[in-house]
Scaffold this motif. Structure first.
Motif, PDB file in Angstrom:
ATOM      1  N   THR A 280      40.130  18.334   4.840  1.00  0.00           N
ATOM      2  CA  THR A 280      38.924  17.199   5.141  1.00  0.00           C
ATOM      3  C   THR A 280      39.227  16.711   6.211  1.00  0.00           C
ATOM      4  O   THR A 280      38.301  16.089   6.935  1.00  0.00           O
ATOM      5  CB  THR A 280      38.690  16.761   3.784  1.00  0.00           C
ATOM      6  OG1 THR A 280      40.053  15.955   3.256  1.00  0.00           O
ATOM      7  CG2 THR A 280      38.275  17.738   2.583  1.00  0.00           C
ATOM      8  N   ALA A 281      40.230  16.163   6.443  1.00  0.00           N
ATOM      9  CA  ALA A 281      40.663  15.223   7.570  1.00  0.00           C
ATOM     10  C   ALA A 281      40.486  15.822   8.768  1.00  0.00           C
ATOM     11  O   ALA A 281      39.717  15.238   9.842  1.00  0.00           O
ATOM     12  CB  ALA A 281      42.080  14.589   7.543  1.00  0.00           C
TER      13      ALA A 281
ATOM     14  N   GLY B 192      37.224  13.048   1.005  1.00  0.00           N
ATOM     15  CA  GLY B 192      38.630  13.773   0.964  1.00  0.00           C
ATOM     16  C   GLY B 192      39.606  13.135   0.597  1.00  0.00           C
ATOM     17  O   GLY B 192      40.579  13.543  -0.293  1.00  0.00           O
ATOM     18  N   LEU B 193      39.767  11.479   1.014  1.00  0.00           N
ATOM     19  CA  LEU B 193      40.946  10.627   0.288  1.00  0.00           C
ATOM     20  C   LEU B 193      40.869  10.566  -1.191  1.00  0.00           C
ATOM     21  O   LEU B 193      41.820  10.156  -1.875  1.00  0.00           O
ATOM     22  CB  LEU B 193      40.962   9.562   0.991  1.00  0.00           C
ATOM     23  CG  LEU B 193      40.866   9.549   2.590  1.00  0.00           C
ATOM     24  CD1 LEU B 193      40.657   8.153   3.028  1.00  0.00           C
ATOM     25  CD2 LEU B 193      42.185  10.039   2.871  1.00  0.00           C
ATOM     26  N   PHE B 194      39.760  11.048  -1.972  1.00  0.00           N
ATOM     27  CA  PHE B 194      39.813  10.833  -3.450  1.00  0.00           C
ATOM     28  C   PHE B 194      40.643  11.872  -4.052  1.00  0.00           C
ATOM     29  O   PHE B 194      41.026  11.592  -5.235  1.00  0.00           O
ATOM     30  CB  PHE B 194      38.211  11.038  -3.972  1.00  0.00           C
ATOM     31  CG  PHE B 194      37.391   9.969  -3.992  1.00  0.00           C
ATOM     32  CD1 PHE B 194      37.461   9.245  -5.118  1.00  0.00           C
ATOM     33  CD2 PHE B 194      36.450   9.786  -2.905  1.00  0.00           C
ATOM     34  CE1 PHE B 194      36.375   8.028  -4.841  1.00  0.00           C
ATOM     35  CE2 PHE B 194      35.598   8.775  -2.872  1.00  0.00           C
ATOM     36  CZ  PHE B 194      35.532   8.049  -3.851  1.00  0.00           C
ATOM     37  N   ALA B 195      41.298  12.913  -3.193  1.00  0.00           N
ATOM     38  CA  ALA B 195      42.216  13.577  -3.758  1.00  0.00           C
ATOM     39  C   ALA B 195      43.526  12.801  -3.987  1.00  0.00           C
ATOM     40  O   ALA B 195      44.438  13.619  -4.775  1.00  0.00           O
ATOM     41  CB  ALA B 195      42.733  14.806  -2.942  1.00  0.00           C
ATOM     42  N   VAL B 196      43.838  11.700  -3.573  1.00  0.00           N
ATOM     43  CA  VAL B 196      44.937  11.145  -3.483  1.00  0.00           C
ATOM     44  C   VAL B 196      45.282  10.630  -5.064  1.00  0.00           C
ATOM     45  O   VAL B 196      46.378  10.550  -5.517  1.00  0.00           O
ATOM     46  CB  VAL B 196      45.038   9.688  -2.850  1.00  0.00           C
ATOM     47  CG1 VAL B 196      46.244   8.824  -3.188  1.00  0.00           C
ATOM     48  CG2 VAL B 196      44.957   9.990  -1.203  1.00  0.00           C
ATOM     49  N   GLY B 197      44.125  10.442  -5.947  1.00  0.00           N
ATOM     50  CA  GLY B 197      44.420  10.017  -7.294  1.00  0.00           C
ATOM     51  C   GLY B 197      44.369  11.305  -8.205  1.00  0.00           C
ATOM     52  O   GLY B 197      44.617  10.784  -9.490  1.00  0.00           O
ATOM     53  N   LEU B 198      44.623  12.582  -7.807  1.00  0.00           N
ATOM     54  CA  LEU B 198      44.437  13.728  -8.619  1.00  0.00           C
ATOM     55  C   LEU B 198      46.101  14.133  -8.989  1.00  0.00           C
ATOM     56  O   LEU B 198      46.805  14.043  -7.764  1.00  0.00           O
ATOM     57  CB  LEU B 198      43.657  14.817  -8.039  1.00  0.00           C
ATOM     58  CG  LEU B 198      42.239  14.605  -8.146  1.00  0.00           C
ATOM     59  CD1 LEU B 198      41.450  15.879  -7.261  1.00  0.00           C
ATOM     60  CD2 LEU B 198      41.635  14.333  -9.286  1.00  0.00           C
TER      61      LEU B 198
ATOM     62  N   VAL C 202      36.544  15.072  -7.866  1.00  0.00           N
ATOM     63  CA  VAL C 202      36.560  16.524  -7.143  1.00  0.00           C
ATOM     64  C   VAL C 202      34.907  16.566  -6.859  1.00  0.00           C
ATOM     65  O   VAL C 202      34.641  17.414  -5.745  1.00  0.00           O
ATOM     66  CB  VAL C 202      36.532  17.682  -8.322  1.00  0.00           C
ATOM     67  CG1 VAL C 202      38.133  17.601  -8.469  1.00  0.00           C
ATOM     68  CG2 VAL C 202      35.867  17.539  -9.409  1.00  0.00           C
ATOM     69  N   MET C 203      34.163  15.831  -7.560  1.00  0.00           N
ATOM     70  CA  MET C 203      32.556  15.899  -7.007  1.00  0.00           C
ATOM     71  C   MET C 203      32.329  15.113  -5.747  1.00  0.00           C
ATOM     72  O   MET C 203      31.452  15.673  -4.999  1.00  0.00           O
ATOM     73  CB  MET C 203      31.704  15.406  -8.251  1.00  0.00           C
ATOM     74  CG  MET C 203      31.265  16.128  -9.470  1.00  0.00           C
ATOM     75  SD  MET C 203      30.487  15.763 -10.601  1.00  0.00           S
ATOM     76  CE  MET C 203      28.921  15.497  -9.599  1.00  0.00           C
ATOM     77  N   ALA C 204      32.927  13.933  -5.534  1.00  0.00           N
ATOM     78  CA  ALA C 204      32.888  13.273  -4.326  1.00  0.00           C
ATOM     79  C   ALA C 204      33.368  14.045  -3.251  1.00  0.00           C
ATOM     80  O   ALA C 204      32.904  13.988  -2.210  1.00  0.00           O
ATOM     81  CB  ALA C 204      33.776  12.020  -4.566  1.00  0.00           C
ATOM     82  N   ILE C 205      34.470  14.927  -3.473  1.00  0.00           N
ATOM     83  CA  ILE C 205      34.981  15.479  -2.201  1.00  0.00           C
ATOM     84  C   ILE C 205      34.364  16.807  -1.982  1.00  0.00           C
ATOM     85  O   ILE C 205      33.924  16.866  -0.836  1.00  0.00           O
ATOM     86  CB  ILE C 205      36.532  15.844  -2.784  1.00  0.00           C
ATOM     87  CG1 ILE C 205      37.551  14.916  -3.033  1.00  0.00           C
ATOM     88  CG2 ILE C 205      37.062  17.108  -1.600  1.00  0.00           C
ATOM     89  CD1 ILE C 205      38.733  15.362  -3.579  1.00  0.00           C
ATOM     90  N   ALA C 206      33.530  17.188  -3.053  1.00  0.00           N
ATOM     91  CA  ALA C 206      32.667  18.498  -2.800  1.00  0.00           C
ATOM     92  C   ALA C 206      31.499  18.057  -2.213  1.00  0.00           C
ATOM     93  O   ALA C 206      31.025  18.788  -1.305  1.00  0.00           O
ATOM     94  CB  ALA C 206      32.397  19.200  -4.325  1.00  0.00           C
ATOM     95  N   PHE C 207      30.976  16.777  -2.441  1.00  0.00           N
ATOM     96  CA  PHE C 207      29.738  16.443  -1.577  1.00  0.00           C
ATOM     97  C   PHE C 207      30.069  16.285  -0.272  1.00  0.00           C
ATOM     98  O   PHE C 207      29.410  16.711   0.842  1.00  0.00           O
ATOM     99  CB  PHE C 207      29.413  14.965  -1.966  1.00  0.00           C
ATOM    100  CG  PHE C 207      28.168  14.379  -1.448  1.00  0.00           C
ATOM    101  CD1 PHE C 207      26.824  14.917  -1.618  1.00  0.00           C
ATOM    102  CD2 PHE C 207      28.142  13.489  -0.675  1.00  0.00           C
ATOM    103  CE1 PHE C 207      25.784  14.362  -0.764  1.00  0.00           C
ATOM    104  CE2 PHE C 207      27.229  12.942   0.207  1.00  0.00           C
ATOM    105  CZ  PHE C 207      25.824  13.466  -0.147  1.00  0.00           C
ATOM    106  N   GLY C 208      31.181  15.845   0.143  1.00  0.00           N
ATOM    107  CA  GLY C 208      31.482  15.611   1.659  1.00  0.00           C
ATOM    108  C   GLY C 208      31.635  16.953   2.176  1.00  0.00           C
ATOM    109  O   GLY C 208      31.173  17.074   3.332  1.00  0.00           O
ATOM    110  N   ILE C 209      32.164  17.867   1.563  1.00  0.00           N
ATOM    111  CA  ILE C 209      32.520  19.378   1.909  1.00  0.00           C
ATOM    112  C   ILE C 209      31.062  19.919   2.287  1.00  0.00           C
ATOM    113  O   ILE C 209      30.947  20.725   3.205  1.00  0.00           O
ATOM    114  CB  ILE C 209      33.421  20.040   1.107  1.00  0.00           C
ATOM    115  CG1 ILE C 209      34.834  19.563   1.027  1.00  0.00           C
ATOM    116  CG2 ILE C 209      33.596  21.378   1.523  1.00  0.00           C
ATOM    117  CD1 ILE C 209      35.697  20.189   0.013  1.00  0.00           C
ATOM    118  N   GLY C 210      30.168  19.670   1.017  1.00  0.00           N
ATOM    119  CA  GLY C 210      28.933  20.389   1.331  1.00  0.00           C
ATOM    120  C   GLY C 210      28.085  20.074   2.588  1.00  0.00           C
ATOM    121  O   GLY C 210      27.311  20.944   2.942  1.00  0.00           O
TER     122      GLY C 210
END
Length: 526
Positions: free
Chosen positions: A389-390, A489-495, A329-337
């Protein structure tokens, strides 16, 4: 009305005790006026949060200027006024409209000009790290929200009296330090006061508050155009101080947090205040007493004073599944930020009116919030996050491509793509915050969301540097924005998917729920 609760309270042989989540759902599952007013008041903090986040777009901007003598060497096409004599040009408005013109910083380096904004985001980072666990440990959600708003309000008022850029930067740092946990506390507190049926919709209310604050800023700045930048800080500080008083006397603490901390009597009292079912119809105290006996984490509830404020962070790191979720979630949030904070800053690269462009970006929060509001119960958390994200990544990369094609005038198309990218970032941010609430139990939920927001702010720290570099080559701004948000955003695949799941209160409960889910999946496969 006594019959429905009889098995829970008296017939322990015929019915197994409910969990704490089930018990609370029984009494706050419906959405009554008391819960609505609580959620609305808490979510309104987003207005003041947004105003302080984006206020530097107007107070720290470089004002327009004009030549004072048409026969001199001054020409309107010259972009660098530092090579001109001071007698050859003049500001269009009073020098007090911006910190740049008031303190004569038009020829200063980019570091000095960007120092206040950078200080603000650094303050957000440090404040989040220092204060994030206090809402889970000693202070609670309500007190942390009150303290954060109060620090932000006082520092905003003191900013009005800044004598130079250095004091101004320090006060902006304090402002960022104070507001670091406002969004987190407001989101967690408002959603923990309602049942899971309304959790997603109530979570969106805090985002609407942020949108309202962002939208109000260009309006206030436009009304204040030509006047001192200090007035804008006065206009935003006084309402924040009033709001602090309202929080102190009218907002309730989270009953979930109180119960986890062992303060059961206070939790029951608040449940009776916000419950949609009258307290005379049900024995709330008895129901919660019965449910507490089934919690495997009860030993820690009875000794809350032994919990260090950084215990929650330690638990998140020690548990492998929690660390995996937090990292994702932190990796995804960094890209969104990067996109969320970078796109509004990069509007100057597209050459649009600052008031209109800021208003358009603020309005993008509305469709993002509406889509999330009405589809939050229908969308897969994981798939929606990957999709948003995509979309943001593709739109941002297309802006870079258009700027390099150099065929015709495509400024309007660039703006449209910028708005789509910003809309996607807003939607992804909304979805990730709701997703994070459901991924972590009550005992660490506030800290987990705070760390996700810290990663978002970290993107904000880097985005001004990328925007500055992008003025010469759009790849360093729009290109990197798109690649970052799309790939991260692809980090969400593992959640795991959490739509419709119950909120857990302890780490043990969360682990039990995961084991049951894995067993169910394996049985289906078999």
């Amino acid at each position: 009305m006594a019959e429905p609760t009889q098995p829970l309270l008296t017939d322990s042989n015929s019915s197994s005790p409910r969990s704490l989540d089930d018990t609370i759902e029984s009494y706050i599952g419906s959405f009554g006026w008391a819960q609505f007013l609580q959620a609305a008041l808490v979510s309104f903090s987003g207005v003041f949060d947004a105003q302080q986040t984006f206020i530097s777009v107007f107070t720290d901007s470089e004002p327009t200027w004009h030549c004072t003598d048409s026969n001199s060497i001054c020409h309107e096409s010259i972009s660098n006024i530092c090579i001109l004599p001071k007698t050859a040009w003049s500001w269009d408005y009073s020098p007090h409209v911006s910190v740049i013109s008031e303190w004569g910083l038009q020829c200063a380096g980019s570091f000095v000009k960007g120092l206040p904004e950078s200080s603000f985001f650094v303050g957000c980072l440090i404040g989040g790290l220092v204060l994030s666990t206090l809402a889970d440990s000693s202070l609670g959600r309500k007190n942390m929200l009150f303290l954060s708003c109060l620090v932000m309000a006082i520092s905003t008022m003191l900013t009005v009296f800044s004598p130079n850029i250095w004091v101004y930067a320090v006060l902006r740092f304090v402002n960022g330090f104070g507001r670091a946990t406002i969004g987190t506390c407001a989101l967690v507190l408002s959603t923990e006061l309602v049942g899971k049926k309304w959790r997603g919709r109530v979570g969106i209310m805090s985002f609407f508050g942020f949108m309202l604050g962002f939208l109000s800023l260009p309006l206030m700045a436009y009304i204040n155009r030509g006047s001192s930048w200090r007035i804008l800080y006065v206009w935003t500080s006084i309402p924040t101080i009033i709001y602090c008083v309202l929080v102190r006397f009218f907002v309730c603490e989270s009953p979930r947090w109180l119960f986890v901390r062992g303060r059961k009597e206070e939790a029951i009292s608040i449940l009776k205040r916000v419950a949609s079912i009258p307290s005379t119809d049900v024995n709330i105290g008895g129901a919660i007493s019965m449910s507490s006996s089934s919690l495997p984490f009860e030993e820690e509830e009875e000794k809350p004073n032994n919990v260090n404020i950084f215990t929650t962070m330690k638990v998140l790191v020690e548990k492998r599944w929690a660390l995996k979720r937090l990292s994702a979630v932190m990796a995804i949030a960094f890209g969104i930020g990067l996109v969320y904070y970078g796109m509004p800053l990069a509007l100057s690269n597209l050459d649009f009116n600052i008031y209109l462009s800021a208003a358009f970006n603020a309005l993008m929060d509305l469709p993002a919030n509406l889509i999330t509001l009405f589809l939050v119960d229908k969308l897969s958390r994981r798939n929606a996050l990957i999709g948003f994200t995509a979309l943001g990544g593709v739109s941002s990369v297309l802006i870079f491509a258009l700027q390099n094609m150099r065929i015709g005038n495509h400024g309007e198309l660039q703006l449209a793509l910028e708005l789509i990218s910003y809309f996607s970032a807003c939607s992804a941010f909304n979805m990730e915050m709701i997703y994070t609430i459901e991924l972590f139990p009550t005992c660490v939920r506030n800290s987990a969301i705070a760390m996700a927001r810290q990663a978002l702010v970290l993107g904000g720290v880097f985005s001004p540097i990328m925007v500055a570099a992008g003025r010469k080559n759009a790849f360093w701004s729009f290109g990197l924005f798109g690649l970052a948000i799309g790939l991260l955003g692809l980090f969400a695949v593992g959640l795991p998917e959490t739509r419709g799941s119950d909120l857990c209160d302890t780490m043990d409960e969360e682990e039990c729920k995961d084991r049951r889910s894995k067993v169910a999946i394996n049985s289906v496969i078999a």
